[in-house]
Design an enzyme around this catalytic site. Structure first.
Site, short mmCIF file in Angstrom:
data_model
loop_
_atom_site.label_atom_id
_atom_site.label_comp_id
_atom_site.label_asym_id
_atom_site.label_seq_id
_atom_site.Cartn_x
_atom_site.Cartn_y
_atom_site.Cartn_z
N CYS A 23 0.83 -1.21 0.00
CA CYS A 23 0.00 0.00 0.00
C CYS A 23 0.86 1.26 0.00
O CYS A 23 2.02 1.23 0.39
CB CYS A 23 -0.89 0.05 1.23
SG CYS A 23 -1.97 -1.35 1.37
N GLY A 51 0.42 -0.12 -5.00
CA GLY A 51 -0.86 -0.81 -4.91
C GLY A 51 -1.78 -0.42 -6.04
O GLY A 51 -1.98 0.76 -6.31
N ASN A 125 -0.47 1.48 5.73
CA ASN A 125 0.43 0.62 4.96
C ASN A 125 1.15 -0.29 5.94
O ASN A 125 1.81 0.21 6.86
CB ASN A 125 1.44 1.46 4.18
CG ASN A 125 2.55 0.63 3.54
OD1 ASN A 125 3.65 1.12 3.35
ND2 ASN A 125 2.28 -0.61 3.22
N GLY A 126 1.00 -1.58 5.75
CA GLY A 126 1.67 -2.53 6.64
C GLY A 126 0.74 -3.67 6.98
O GLY A 126 -0.29 -3.86 6.35
N TYR A 267 12.87 -4.03 -4.43
CA TYR A 267 11.79 -4.10 -5.41
C TYR A 267 10.71 -3.03 -5.27
O TYR A 267 10.29 -2.43 -6.26
CB TYR A 267 11.13 -5.48 -5.33
CG TYR A 267 9.91 -5.61 -6.21
CD1 TYR A 267 10.03 -5.88 -7.57
CD2 TYR A 267 8.64 -5.44 -5.67
CE1 TYR A 267 8.91 -5.96 -8.37
CE2 TYR A 267 7.52 -5.54 -6.47
CZ TYR A 267 7.66 -5.80 -7.81
OH TYR A 267 6.56 -5.88 -8.61
P1 AMP Z 1 8.63 -15.12 -9.66
O1 AMP Z 1 8.18 -15.23 -11.06
O2 AMP Z 1 7.58 -15.64 -8.70
O3 AMP Z 1 9.97 -15.71 -9.39
O4 AMP Z 1 8.71 -13.58 -9.31
C1 AMP Z 1 9.86 -12.81 -9.52
C2 AMP Z 1 9.52 -11.56 -10.26
O5 AMP Z 1 8.47 -10.86 -9.58
C3 AMP Z 1 10.69 -10.62 -10.34
O6 AMP Z 1 10.72 -10.09 -11.65
C4 AMP Z 1 10.41 -9.54 -9.32
O7 AMP Z 1 10.80 -8.27 -9.80
C5 AMP Z 1 8.93 -9.59 -9.12
N1 AMP Z 1 8.56 -9.53 -7.70
C6 AMP Z 1 9.24 -9.91 -6.63
N2 AMP Z 1 8.53 -9.73 -5.50
C7 AMP Z 1 7.35 -9.22 -5.88
C8 AMP Z 1 6.18 -8.82 -5.19
N3 AMP Z 1 6.06 -8.96 -3.86
N4 AMP Z 1 5.15 -8.34 -5.92
C9 AMP Z 1 5.23 -8.25 -7.26
N5 AMP Z 1 6.31 -8.63 -7.97
C10 AMP Z 1 7.36 -9.11 -7.29
#
Ligand code: AMP
Length: 480
Positions: A23, A51, A125-126, A267
């Protein structure tokens, strides 16, 4: 490869890769002649990366709180008519993506209540880890809840404690003694804007100023967009109250240990933000440089998984001397609403989202950088695509360590069952994603990257060391 430790390899491979952001919060106290709803709208735009599920704004108009919130992106939820309706002198805003709370309208924020002390609007947020326990207790005492999110627990506690407190800050301090978890809050009451950051400082929150008007925001990029000046971060455990007399700070004490979420730097946060003294961009660049030192590779071109890996890829290229190129093009218009009902459509979804630049990568030995591997779906698909497009070798480098533990503080890092690194070794993951080599940044290296940071970090998703005890029912209620 054998299935092991209860992990379903197909589940990992077929996972949608749909991970959720958390958020973003914003608040402004007008001491000039600003249109507070419009400024909040612009700043929520700048916080949209935090978000995309729902958005909302509440304003203080005289002694009444007016608000509008709905499911959708900021420009989908608001239009000129709504912004003109939201006239007032103080505003707060929120963008949300649930982590575990269900996604429906009742969970959209700001939440607005009427209690004995008056009207309050809250944006959070949290994620509280003891929300279920407190909610059960309050329900046994007759409390009614309208949503499934933990922010309502915070409001309920504040409204109860306000009855027996002489000031709102006293009521907030009592609430802070009860709740455990992460919370960066903005609260609006007639005549007052309040910002609160949890004692560990897990989520960011900063203070800005536009002319004579005060602002509280999740990230400094929300100040930049409206031309406001960054003043300082809200300290862990601090309550900031802004009214006609100016800004007052109440420090509740945090026991000395701070645990800002390191994933903000990896990220979540926007690279143009500065959090607790460290630039997100510089931190990611530094992570790329350290990665090149820790896992050197002989290759022709460094490319990034756009956009998450771009800054680290630039750092990797600078350190290794291998040129950086745009090997993948991202279609910016394929967003969260893309429906992926089956595996075939999901594959098309990835192809719609990313397209390899054949002329750039054909015949080349590539280093492909991404910020993280969670389930491994994204990297597996991208590597397949690069190889189909003629890449000779693809060496995957990840600018964070293997994600092995779930997050209970608002980042959607799923249960261990879905985390590839919780059951597979680096070599096994390399084989699953089809890379020629795979290297992750070490945790020791990562923690050095937020240069100049004035805080400690929570890195529990990598090492399982949570800054507080996690009850078994943590995450049952969530704001995101
Ligand atoms: P995965 O395909 O599950 O290995 O997700 C990794 C990809 O998702 C990477 O490109 C990250 O930049 C992105 N990513 C990592 N953590 C998150 C998150 N919490 N929410 C959305 N995208 C994420």
């Amino acid at each position: 490869m054998q299935l092991k430790k209860g992990i379903d390899k197909m589940q990992l491979i077929q996972g949608t890769g749909k991970l959720h952001e958390e958020c973003g919060v914003f608040g402004i106290y007008n001491n000039d002649s600003h249109d507070v709803a419009r400024l909040t709208y612009y700043s929520l735009y700048a916080l949209q990366h935090r978000g995309q599920e729902s958005a909302g704004i509440a304003v203080n108009n005289g002694n009444t709180i007016l608000y509008h919130k709905d499911m959708g992106l900021v420009p989908e939820v608001f239009n000129e008519v709504v912004i003109n309706y939201l006239k007032g002198d103080i505003a707060i805003g929120h963008v949300r993506y649930s982590t575990t709370g269900e996604s429906f309208r009742e969970n959209a924020q700001p939440m607005v209540i009427k209690c004995r002390g008056g009207q309050i609007a809250l944006a959070h947020n949290g994620n509280l880890v003891n929300a279920a326990e407190i909610r059960n207790r309050l329900e046994e005492e007759g409390a009614i809840f309208q949503s499934t999110n933990d922010s309502e627990v915070i409001l309920n506690l504040i409204s109860r404690y306000w009855i027996s407190s002489s000031t709102i800050e006293e009521a907030i301090q009592k609430m802070m003694k009860d709740v455990r978890g992460s919370y960066s809050l903005v609260l609006l009451m007639p005549g007052v804007l309040i910002g609160v950051r949890d004692p560990f400082g897990i989520r960011p929150l900063c203070i800005g100023k536009l002319d004579n008007s005060y602002i509280i925001a999740s990230e400094s990029c929300a100040l930049d967009v409206i031309g406001a000046e960054f003043i300082r971060d809200v300290e862990p455990g601090e309550i900031v109250l802004i009214d006609k007399n100016g800004l007052k700070s109440v420090k509740t004490g945090n026991g000395g240990k701070t645990s800002l979420c390191i994933f903000e730097f990896i990220y979540f946060a926007r690279p143009d933000s500065t959090i607790d003294g460290a630039s997100v961009h510089i931190s990611r660049y530094e992570a790329g440089r350290l990665l090149a030192r820790e896992h050197p590779v002989d290759a022709d071109l460094v490319i990034a998984a756009p956009d998450s890996g771009v800054t680290a890829a630039m750092g990797f290229s600078a350190e290794s001397g291998i040129p950086y190129g745009q090997g993948l093009l991202k279609n910016r218009y394929v967003g969260r609403t893309f429906i992926q009902p089956d595996q075939g459509q999901r594959e098309i979804g990835v192809m719609l989202k990313f397209n390899p630049m054949k002329s750039v990568i054909r015949g080349k030995r590539l280093v492909m950088i991404d910020d993280s591997i969670v389930r491994s779906t994204t990297s597996r698909r991208i590597i397949q695509m690069l190889k189909n497009a003629g890449a000779k070798e693809v060496h995957m480098r990840v600018s964070s360590p293997p994600v092995k533990y779930p997050c209970y503080f608002g980042v959607d890092i799923p249960s261990r069952k879905q985390l590839v690194a919780s059951a597979y070794s680096v070599e096994e993951i390399r084989e699953m994603i089809g890379a020629d080599s795979l290297g992750y940044l070490s945790l020791e290296g990562l923690l050095k990257t937020p240069l100049g940071a004035k805080c400690g970090f929570c890195s529990a998703c990598f090492d399982g060391k949570y800054p507080m005890e996690i009850p078994a029912d943590a995450g049952k209620f969530s704001c995101g």
